[in-house]
Design an enzyme around this catalytic site. Structure first.
Site, PDB file in Angstrom:
ATOM      1  N   LEU A 100       0.931  -1.140   0.003  1.00 41.58           N
ATOM      2  CA  LEU A 100      -0.122   0.314   0.491  1.00 41.58           C
ATOM      3  C   LEU A 100       0.597   1.027   0.126  1.00 41.58           C
ATOM      4  O   LEU A 100       2.103   1.454   0.827  1.00 41.58           O
ATOM      5  CB  LEU A 100      -1.096  -0.186   1.095  1.00 41.58           C
ATOM      6  CG  LEU A 100      -2.369  -1.042   1.590  1.00 41.58           C
ATOM      7  CD1 LEU A 100      -2.869  -1.428   2.577  1.00 41.58           C
ATOM      8  CD2 LEU A 100      -3.036  -0.866   0.679  1.00 41.58           C
ATOM      9  N   HIS A 101       0.886   1.893  -0.968  1.00 39.96           N
ATOM     10  CA  HIS A 101       1.442   3.487  -0.924  1.00 39.96           C
ATOM     11  C   HIS A 101       0.415   4.958  -1.652  1.00 39.96           C
ATOM     12  O   HIS A 101       1.000   5.418  -0.932  1.00 39.96           O
ATOM     13  CB  HIS A 101       2.750   3.055  -1.840  1.00 39.96           C
ATOM     14  CG  HIS A 101       2.351   2.917  -3.278  1.00 39.96           C
ATOM     15  ND1 HIS A 101       2.313   2.133  -4.135  1.00 39.96           N
ATOM     16  CD2 HIS A 101       2.372   3.966  -4.262  1.00 39.96           C
ATOM     17  CE1 HIS A 101       2.147   2.578  -4.515  1.00 39.96           C
ATOM     18  NE2 HIS A 101       2.151   4.008  -5.314  1.00 39.96           N
ATOM     19  N   ARG A 102      -0.585   3.912  -2.464  1.00 41.00           N
ATOM     20  CA  ARG A 102      -0.930   5.463  -2.872  1.00 41.00           C
ATOM     21  C   ARG A 102      -2.003   6.539  -1.607  1.00 41.00           C
ATOM     22  O   ARG A 102      -2.384   5.515  -0.752  1.00 41.00           O
ATOM     23  CB  ARG A 102      -2.586   4.886  -3.996  1.00 41.00           C
ATOM     24  CG  ARG A 102      -1.922   4.334  -4.874  1.00 41.00           C
ATOM     25  CD  ARG A 102      -2.334   4.334  -5.844  1.00 41.00           C
ATOM     26  NE  ARG A 102      -1.623   3.459  -7.295  1.00 41.00           N
ATOM     27  CZ  ARG A 102      -1.086   4.691  -7.868  1.00 41.00           C
ATOM     28  NH1 ARG A 102      -1.732   5.882  -8.248  1.00 41.00           N
ATOM     29  NH2 ARG A 102      -0.366   3.351  -9.081  1.00 41.00           N
ATOM     30  N   ARG A 123       6.849   5.901   2.524  1.00 39.14           N
ATOM     31  CA  ARG A 123       5.939   6.233   2.855  1.00 39.14           C
ATOM     32  C   ARG A 123       4.652   6.469   3.954  1.00 39.14           C
ATOM     33  O   ARG A 123       4.242   6.676   4.617  1.00 39.14           O
ATOM     34  CB  ARG A 123       5.372   6.909   1.588  1.00 39.14           C
ATOM     35  CG  ARG A 123       3.668   7.999   1.903  1.00 39.14           C
ATOM     36  CD  ARG A 123       2.626   8.103   0.024  1.00 39.14           C
ATOM     37  NE  ARG A 123       1.873   8.553  -0.060  1.00 39.14           N
ATOM     38  CZ  ARG A 123       1.640  10.048  -0.270  1.00 39.14           C
ATOM     39  NH1 ARG A 123       3.155  10.691  -0.275  1.00 39.14           N
ATOM     40  NH2 ARG A 123       0.888  10.403  -0.056  1.00 39.14           N
ATOM     41  N   ASP A 180      -2.325  -1.779  -4.050  1.00 34.35           N
ATOM     42  CA  ASP A 180      -2.696  -0.809  -5.259  1.00 34.35           C
ATOM     43  C   ASP A 180      -1.796   0.354  -6.227  1.00 34.35           C
ATOM     44  O   ASP A 180      -2.208   1.096  -6.621  1.00 34.35           O
ATOM     45  CB  ASP A 180      -3.127   0.212  -3.940  1.00 34.35           C
ATOM     46  CG  ASP A 180      -1.694   1.078  -2.870  1.00 34.35           C
ATOM     47  OD1 ASP A 180      -1.081   1.150  -3.507  1.00 34.35           O
ATOM     48  OD2 ASP A 180      -2.195   2.010  -2.267  1.00 34.35           O
TER      49      ASP A 180
END
Length: 366
Positions: free
Chosen positions: A209-211, A244, A283
């Site tokens: 997950l990074h968006r 992030r 994602d």
């Protein structure tokens, strides 16, 4: 000699351009008058992009790194344009080849056109129709000033037709990311976490997950992870954490006995895990492509995708960003009711060869 300047700005770009460079070198050895210069804009600083990264994936070291990392979107765009203008003026090219949809793709295309250098876009024509994504803006701007398009799907071809691009400027060639995947598949490397977590084939799930839509809102991120943990029975969840996301997770009390947050993995290690997993929850657009080719079930936590072929033909399903949607898809997965996927046209490992053939036969004479 037909001179091609190739731009890469982030780690995934190098996976996409590596097979093109190999195909150019092979073509050159066969007597074709073609050569390349690889320019790394340095858009993303990535500590994993060491010499071993280039060596493992057989990617040539860039001829130059413009070191344009950091800053806002506008600052980064400006820095890349200023530095790349100097580079292209010092080393003129017949063609600028850009890949994907990062800021470097758009910024360098703008510079090239103003210096009267033709532009070819690898992965041209893909669309999410979501203007909140920086990548979508980059795609739209790049394609509006591109001369030649190398496309991954018939959907991309149709998008370009609708925008008025002439048929003779569109070349349906396939997906260079899959060239790299298929070439490197025999070299996938078991990561240390395999032994540390006592993983076994088909009995764990990989997460990424990074968006911003998923990770910037802390309560949303926590609820998503809680929902995934609640509906994955007793299988381990292996979560290589994007830097992030790691910063946000530090502030959250997210803890599940089966959730294992690990350091980011190399390309060869990560895909070793994906190939042997029960499923991937992600994602990332690129991972949906790779999972589909490896026939691994893929749950995408996004409301849209620029790669619809991974859904219509591949193993991907669009779950959305509402955490409450997750349960239904995981119930299907654990019931064994997931589509098997099928071949995606021209995603066969020979895309780069087709691209270089077009450059030699058509573009070099135009």
């Amino acid at each position: 000699m037909y001179k091609v300047t190739i731009i890469a700005g982030a780690r995934p770009n190098f996976m996409k351009i590596a097979p093109i460079i190999h195909a150019i070198q092979k073509s050159k050895e066969a007597g074709m008058l073609i050569d390349y210069r690889l320019v790394h804009t340095g858009q993303h600083y990535d500590k994993n992009m060491s010499g071993s990264f280039f060596e493992q994936l057989e990617i040539p070291e860039p001829h130059v790194n413009l070191e344009c990392s950091g800053g806002t979107q506008a600052e980064q765009t400006a820095n890349i344009m200023i530095n790349f203008e100097k580079e292209l003026m010092a080393n003129p090219a017949d063609l600028l080849l850009v890949v994907g949809d990062v800021t470097s793709t758009m910024a360098s295309a703008l510079v090239a056109q103003k210096l009267h250098t033709k532009v070819a876009h690898v992965e041209g024509g893909i669309r999410s129709d979501d203007w909140t994504m920086p990548e979508e803006i980059n795609r739209l701007v790049t394609d509006s000033i591109t001369n030649y398009f190398f496309t991954t799907s018939e959907t991309a071809n149709e998008n370009l037709r609708k925008s008025g691009v002439k048929e003779e400027h569109v070349f349906f060639v396939g997906n260079t990311m899959i060239d790299t995947l298929l070439k490197q598949r025999p070299n996938f490397k078991q990561p240390q976490v395999w032994g540390d977590l006592k993983l076994s084939e088909g009995n764990y799930i990989v997460m990424t997950l990074h968006r911003p839509a998923n990770v910037d809102e802390e309560s949303q991120l926590k609820e998503m992870i809680d929902e995934i943990a609640a509906h994955t029975e007793d299988v381990p969840l292996v979560f290589p954490v994007h830097p992030r996301t790691a910063k946000i997770l530090e502030r959250l009390d997210v803890s599940h006995s089966r959730l294992h947050m690990v350091e980011p993995l190399s390309y060869l290690e990560f895909n070793y895990l994906v190939e042997r997993s029960k499923a991937v929850i992600t994602d990332s657009g690129g991972i949906t492509e790779e999972a589909s080719i490896m026939r691994v079930p893929c749950l995408t936590l996004r409301d849209n995708t620029e790669r619809p072929e991974t859904i219509t033909l591949g193993t991907n399903e669009l779950v959305g960003t509402n955490p409450k949607n997750i349960k239904l898809y995981l119930e299907r997965l654990f019931a064994g009711d997931w589509k098997k996927g099928q071949d995606i046209p021209l995603w066969d490992g020979h895309t780069a060869t087709r691209i270089v053939e077009v450059m030699n036969s058509t573009l070099s004479r135009s």
